[in-house]
Design a protein around this motif. Structure first.
Motif, PDB file in Angstrom:
ATOM      1  N   THR A 234       0.860  -1.183   0.000  1.00 63.79           N
ATOM      2  CA  THR A 234       0.000   0.000   0.000  1.00 63.79           C
ATOM      3  C   THR A 234       0.900   1.238   0.000  1.00 63.79           C
ATOM      4  OG1 THR A 234      -1.617  -1.211   1.339  1.00 63.79           O
ATOM      5  CG2 THR A 234      -1.901   1.175   1.149  1.00 63.79           C
ATOM      6  N   PRO A 235       1.128   1.835  -1.177  1.00 64.08           N
ATOM      7  CA  PRO A 235       2.041   2.981  -1.249  1.00 64.08           C
ATOM      8  C   PRO A 235       1.468   4.211  -0.556  1.00 64.08           C
ATOM      9  CG  PRO A 235       0.983   2.611  -3.371  1.00 64.08           C
ATOM     10  CD  PRO A 235       0.593   1.464  -2.498  1.00 64.08           C
ATOM     11  N   ALA A 236       2.374   5.044  -0.044  1.00 66.08           N
ATOM     12  CA  ALA A 236       1.946   6.257   0.647  1.00 66.08           C
ATOM     13  C   ALA A 236       1.388   7.281  -0.331  1.00 66.08           C
ATOM     14  CB  ALA A 236       3.114   6.854   1.421  1.00 66.08           C
ATOM     15  N   ASP A 237       1.990   7.359  -1.510  1.00 67.17           N
ATOM     16  CA  ASP A 237       1.571   8.303  -2.540  1.00 67.17           C
ATOM     17  C   ASP A 237       2.228   7.909  -3.862  1.00 67.17           C
ATOM     18  OD1 ASP A 237       4.264   9.170  -2.272  1.00 67.17           O
ATOM     19  OD2 ASP A 237       3.686  10.751  -0.869  1.00 67.17           O
ATOM     20  N   ALA A 238       2.058   8.740  -4.882  1.00 67.27           N
ATOM     21  CA  ALA A 238       2.589   8.417  -6.213  1.00 67.27           C
ATOM     22  C   ALA A 238       4.115   8.338  -6.213  1.00 67.27           C
ATOM     23  CB  ALA A 238       2.108   9.441  -7.234  1.00 67.27           C
ATOM     24  N   GLU A 239       4.773   9.198  -5.462  1.00 64.26           N
ATOM     25  CA  GLU A 239       6.242   9.165  -5.398  1.00 64.26           C
ATOM     26  C   GLU A 239       6.721   7.873  -4.755  1.00 64.26           C
ATOM     27  OE1 GLU A 239       7.852  12.587  -3.489  1.00 64.26           O
ATOM     28  OE2 GLU A 239       7.161  13.994  -5.035  1.00 64.26           O
ATOM     29  N   ASP A 240       6.033   7.444  -3.727  1.00 59.10           N
ATOM     30  CA  ASP A 240       6.380   6.197  -3.051  1.00 59.10           C
ATOM     31  C   ASP A 240       6.177   5.007  -3.992  1.00 59.10           C
ATOM     32  OD1 ASP A 240       7.284   5.025  -0.583  1.00 59.10           O
ATOM     33  OD2 ASP A 240       5.256   4.277  -0.245  1.00 59.10           O
ATOM     34  N   LEU A 241       5.111   5.060  -4.770  1.00 59.33           N
ATOM     35  CA  LEU A 241       4.840   4.010  -5.754  1.00 59.33           C
ATOM     36  C   LEU A 241       5.957   3.943  -6.794  1.00 59.33           C
ATOM     37  CD1 LEU A 241       3.044   1.924  -7.185  1.00 59.33           C
ATOM     38  CD2 LEU A 241       1.816   3.851  -8.242  1.00 59.33           C
ATOM     39  N   ALA A 242       6.372   5.101  -7.303  1.00 55.01           N
ATOM     40  CA  ALA A 242       7.444   5.138  -8.301  1.00 55.01           C
ATOM     41  C   ALA A 242       8.747   4.600  -7.719  1.00 55.01           C
ATOM     42  CB  ALA A 242       7.628   6.567  -8.805  1.00 55.01           C
TER      43      ALA A 242
ATOM     44  N   PHE B 245      -4.235   8.028  -2.570  1.00 52.25           N
ATOM     45  CA  PHE B 245      -4.671   8.222  -3.955  1.00 52.25           C
ATOM     46  C   PHE B 245      -6.168   8.533  -4.029  1.00 52.25           C
ATOM     47  CE2 PHE B 245      -0.947   5.610  -3.888  1.00 52.25           C
ATOM     48  CZ  PHE B 245      -0.202   6.004  -4.986  1.00 52.25           C
ATOM     49  N   ALA B 246      -6.735   9.006  -2.935  1.00 53.23           N
ATOM     50  CA  ALA B 246      -8.186   9.200  -2.873  1.00 53.23           C
ATOM     51  C   ALA B 246      -8.602  10.671  -2.858  1.00 53.23           C
ATOM     52  CB  ALA B 246      -8.752   8.497  -1.647  1.00 53.23           C
ATOM     53  N   GLU B 247      -7.658  11.580  -3.058  1.00 51.33           N
ATOM     54  CA  GLU B 247      -7.969  13.010  -3.005  1.00 51.33           C
ATOM     55  C   GLU B 247      -8.796  13.436  -4.213  1.00 51.33           C
ATOM     56  OE1 GLU B 247      -7.976  16.608  -1.054  1.00 51.33           O
ATOM     57  OE2 GLU B 247      -7.015  14.760  -0.364  1.00 51.33           O
TER      58      GLU B 247
ATOM     59  N   ALA C 281      -6.471   8.111  -8.406  1.00 50.06           N
ATOM     60  CA  ALA C 281      -6.968   6.863  -8.987  1.00 50.06           C
ATOM     61  C   ALA C 281      -7.681   5.985  -7.975  1.00 50.06           C
ATOM     62  CB  ALA C 281      -5.817   6.094  -9.622  1.00 50.06           C
ATOM     63  N   GLY C 282      -7.426   6.202  -6.694  1.00 46.50           N
ATOM     64  CA  GLY C 282      -8.089   5.418  -5.662  1.00 46.50           C
ATOM     65  C   GLY C 282      -9.377   6.043  -5.166  1.00 46.50           C
ATOM     66  N   ALA C 283      -9.746   7.199  -5.698  1.00 44.77           N
ATOM     67  CA  ALA C 283     -10.974   7.863  -5.259  1.00 44.77           C
ATOM     68  C   ALA C 283     -12.202   7.126  -5.791  1.00 44.77           C
ATOM     69  CB  ALA C 283     -10.994   9.306  -5.753  1.00 44.77           C
ATOM     70  N   PRO C 284     -13.195   6.859  -4.945  1.00 42.10           N
ATOM     71  CA  PRO C 284     -14.422   6.223  -5.430  1.00 42.10           C
ATOM     72  C   PRO C 284     -15.095   7.090  -6.486  1.00 42.10           C
ATOM     73  CG  PRO C 284     -14.303   6.148  -3.027  1.00 42.10           C
ATOM     74  CD  PRO C 284     -13.217   7.068  -3.486  1.00 42.10           C
ATOM     75  N   ASP C 285     -15.643   6.466  -7.502  1.00 40.30           N
ATOM     76  CA  ASP C 285     -16.315   7.210  -8.570  1.00 40.30           C
ATOM     77  C   ASP C 285     -17.423   8.092  -8.011  1.00 40.30           C
ATOM     78  OD1 ASP C 285     -14.724   5.889 -10.475  1.00 40.30           O
ATOM     79  OD2 ASP C 285     -16.136   4.225 -10.618  1.00 40.30           O
TER      80      ASP C 285
ATOM     81  N   ILE D  62       0.350   2.056 -14.228  1.00 41.64           N
ATOM     82  CA  ILE D  62      -0.536   2.169 -13.070  1.00 41.64           C
ATOM     83  C   ILE D  62      -1.052   3.595 -13.017  1.00 41.64           C
ATOM     84  CG2 ILE D  62      -0.720   2.007 -10.562  1.00 41.64           C
ATOM     85  CD1 ILE D  62       1.544  -0.027 -10.629  1.00 41.64           C
ATOM     86  N   PHE D  63      -2.338   3.789 -13.229  1.00 39.64           N
ATOM     87  CA  PHE D  63      -2.905   5.131 -13.174  1.00 39.64           C
ATOM     88  C   PHE D  63      -2.870   5.654 -11.737  1.00 39.64           C
ATOM     89  CE2 PHE D  63      -5.225   3.490 -16.983  1.00 39.64           C
ATOM     90  CZ  PHE D  63      -4.689   4.396 -17.889  1.00 39.64           C
ATOM     91  N   THR D  64      -2.527   6.934 -11.613  1.00 32.39           N
ATOM     92  CA  THR D  64      -2.458   7.544 -10.288  1.00 32.39           C
ATOM     93  C   THR D  64      -3.409   8.729 -10.125  1.00 32.39           C
ATOM     94  OG1 THR D  64      -0.621   8.954 -11.027  1.00 32.39           O
ATOM     95  CG2 THR D  64      -0.052   6.856  -9.966  1.00 32.39           C
ATOM     96  N   GLU D  65      -3.810   9.337 -11.245  1.00 31.59           N
ATOM     97  CA  GLU D  65      -4.589  10.570 -11.159  1.00 31.59           C
ATOM     98  C   GLU D  65      -5.317  10.833 -12.477  1.00 31.59           C
ATOM     99  OE1 GLU D  65      -2.869  14.875 -11.286  1.00 31.59           O
ATOM    100  OE2 GLU D  65      -2.700  14.183  -9.206  1.00 31.59           O
ATOM    101  N   ALA D  66      -6.427  11.538 -12.408  1.00 29.91           N
ATOM    102  CA  ALA D  66      -7.174  11.910 -13.611  1.00 29.91           C
ATOM    103  C   ALA D  66      -7.705  13.328 -13.479  1.00 29.91           C
ATOM    104  CB  ALA D  66      -8.331  10.942 -13.843  1.00 29.91           C
ATOM    105  N   LEU D  67      -7.825  14.002 -14.621  1.00 29.88           N
ATOM    106  CA  LEU D  67      -8.413  15.335 -14.670  1.00 29.88           C
ATOM    107  C   LEU D  67      -9.631  15.273 -15.581  1.00 29.88           C
ATOM    108  CD1 LEU D  67      -8.259  18.365 -13.948  1.00 29.88           C
ATOM    109  CD2 LEU D  67      -6.864  18.676 -16.011  1.00 29.88           C
ATOM    110  N   PHE D  68     -10.780  15.670 -15.034  1.00 28.49           N
ATOM    111  CA  PHE D  68     -12.031  15.645 -15.786  1.00 28.49           C
ATOM    112  C   PHE D  68     -12.545  17.062 -16.019  1.00 28.49           C
ATOM    113  CE2 PHE D  68     -11.961  11.750 -13.173  1.00 28.49           C
ATOM    114  CZ  PHE D  68     -12.038  10.788 -14.171  1.00 28.49           C
ATOM    115  N   GLU D  69     -13.341  17.200 -17.062  1.00 27.28           N
ATOM    116  CA  GLU D  69     -13.974  18.491 -17.339  1.00 27.28           C
ATOM    117  C   GLU D  69     -15.433  18.281 -17.696  1.00 27.28           C
ATOM    118  OE1 GLU D  69     -11.834  21.387 -19.732  1.00 27.28           O
ATOM    119  OE2 GLU D  69     -13.683  21.783 -20.862  1.00 27.28           O
ATOM    120  N   GLY D  70     -16.300  19.023 -17.024  1.00 25.67           N
ATOM    121  CA  GLY D  70     -17.726  18.940 -17.304  1.00 25.67           C
ATOM    122  C   GLY D  70     -18.232  20.221 -17.928  1.00 25.67           C
ATOM    123  N   ARG D  71     -19.471  20.511 -17.644  1.00 29.18           N
ATOM    124  CA  ARG D  71     -20.088  21.740 -18.152  1.00 29.18           C
ATOM    125  C   ARG D  71     -20.865  22.386 -17.014  1.00 29.18           C
ATOM    126  NH1 ARG D  71     -22.976  17.337 -19.885  1.00 29.18           N
ATOM    127  NH2 ARG D  71     -25.210  17.360 -19.326  1.00 29.18           N
ATOM    128  N   SER D  72     -21.193  23.638 -17.169  1.00 26.24           N
ATOM    129  CA  SER D  72     -21.889  24.361 -16.114  1.00 26.24           C
ATOM    130  C   SER D  72     -23.290  23.792 -15.911  1.00 26.24           C
ATOM    131  CB  SER D  72     -21.987  25.841 -16.481  1.00 26.24           C
ATOM    132  OG  SER D  72     -22.630  26.564 -15.448  1.00 26.24           O
TER     133      SER D  72
END
Length: 306
Positions: A43-51, A90-92, A105-109, A187-197
């Motif tokens: 269980t890595p502490a964060d992305a740097e720890d995983l790398a 990874f849940a932020e 990547a660990g954040a629940p949808d 191994i995915f660690t993070e995603a950036l999404f964009e929606g609409r107003s």
């Protein structure tokens, strides 16, 4: 029980901050609540720890990444190698300008959908209907209720098997139905999404409607793995399973759900072999009845029990 390689890993990685466990049970990692041990659970502490971990890990050691385990079946013989679990590090989830949401990547949808709704960002409500984490949505182009990950993703960030940080634009993800073309060793660690107003109250109402629809049509409060089979082109998997007479079919404590027959259920003591065997029997009956070869959507990994 596998050979304990944790002491040698710790010796080779003295600066590692994450947690290493030898012969860890995997049943708690999967919604089916079954499966054999993991030789190593990290269980890595964060992305740097995983790398840091991946840079120093012997390339011959197999690696499996687990988020919430909602569509995962680990076989009874367990996983010989390392299972990496993306936990709190990874849940932020954070809201950014220009109607964007960044998520680990660990954040629940559902957590991402809720953050977007509260910020008045429309277009991400479908994530409420996916019982998993963002990493899985990226890997499988997760979708439900009219939306897919490819519709809202700006970019994804990950770490390769050699510990290199990489980024992928939406176009570079190679999305198709329930699949991304990104190499399996990323191994995915993070995603950036964009929606609409949108209006927060209307978005939350849409999410509530999705919640009610799931509760009334799917066995959501059971030990299940979500949708078992992918929908064949122009067909619905559940209809094929139903037509083949498999609704309610049971092997031991493993059963095809009577509520939604594209779901398999562990009633308590089903082994991974029971669940997988049931799925294969369903595939056989559908193939004989309709000529359609159903494709597993649930990821089945690990060793069969000797």
């Amino acid at each position: 029980m596998f050979a304990d390689i944790v002491p040698s890993l710790k010796a080779a990685m003295p600066e590692l901050r994450g947690k290493l466990e030898a012969n860890a049970p995997t049943a708690p990692l999967s919604w089916f609540r079954t499966g054999g041990p993991a030789q190593v659970l990290f269980t890595p502490a964060d992305a740097e720890d995983l790398a840091h971990f991946l840079q120093r890990l012997d390339r011959a050691i197999p690696v499996l990444v687990v988020g919430l385990g909602s569509n995962l079946l680990i076989r009874d013989g367990g996983w010989e190698g390392v299972i990496i679990r993306l936990g709190k590090g990874f849940a932020e989830v954070s809201v950014e300008p220009s109607l964007r949401v960044r998520a680990g990547a660990g954040a629940p949808d559902v957590k991402v959908a809720r953050a977007a709704a509260e910020a008045g960002i429309a277009g991400l409500s479908f994530l409420r209907g996916i019982p998993g984490a963002i990493g899985g949505a990226l890997r499988m182009n997760g979708g439900a209720y009219g939306g897919e990950t490819k519709d809202v993703l700006v970019e994804a960030k990950g770490v390769t098997r050699t510990g290199e940080t990489v980024r992928f634009t939406n176009a570079q993800m190679g999305f198709t139905y329930r699949h991304s073309g990104v190499p399996d060793d990323v191994i995915f660690t993070e995603a950036l999404f964009e929606g609409r107003s949108g209006n927060p109250e209307e978005i939350l109402a849409e999410m509530n409607a999705i919640t009610e629809a799931r509760s009334s049509t799917q066995p959501v409060n059971t030990r299940t793995g979500g949708s078992t089979f992918k929908n064949p082109p122009g067909r619905k998997a559940w209809e094929l399973v139903d037509a083949a007479g498999c609704r309610g079919l049971r092997i031991g404590d493993a059963q095809v759900s009577e509520m939604h027959c594209n779901f398999l259920i562990n009633h308590g003591s089903a082994s991974a072999a029971d669940i997988e065997g049931l799925g294969e029997e369903v595939r056989r009956r559908v193939r004989e009845m309709t000529g359609v070869e159903l494709e597993w959507e649930i990821k089945r990994v690990g060793l069969a029990k000797a």
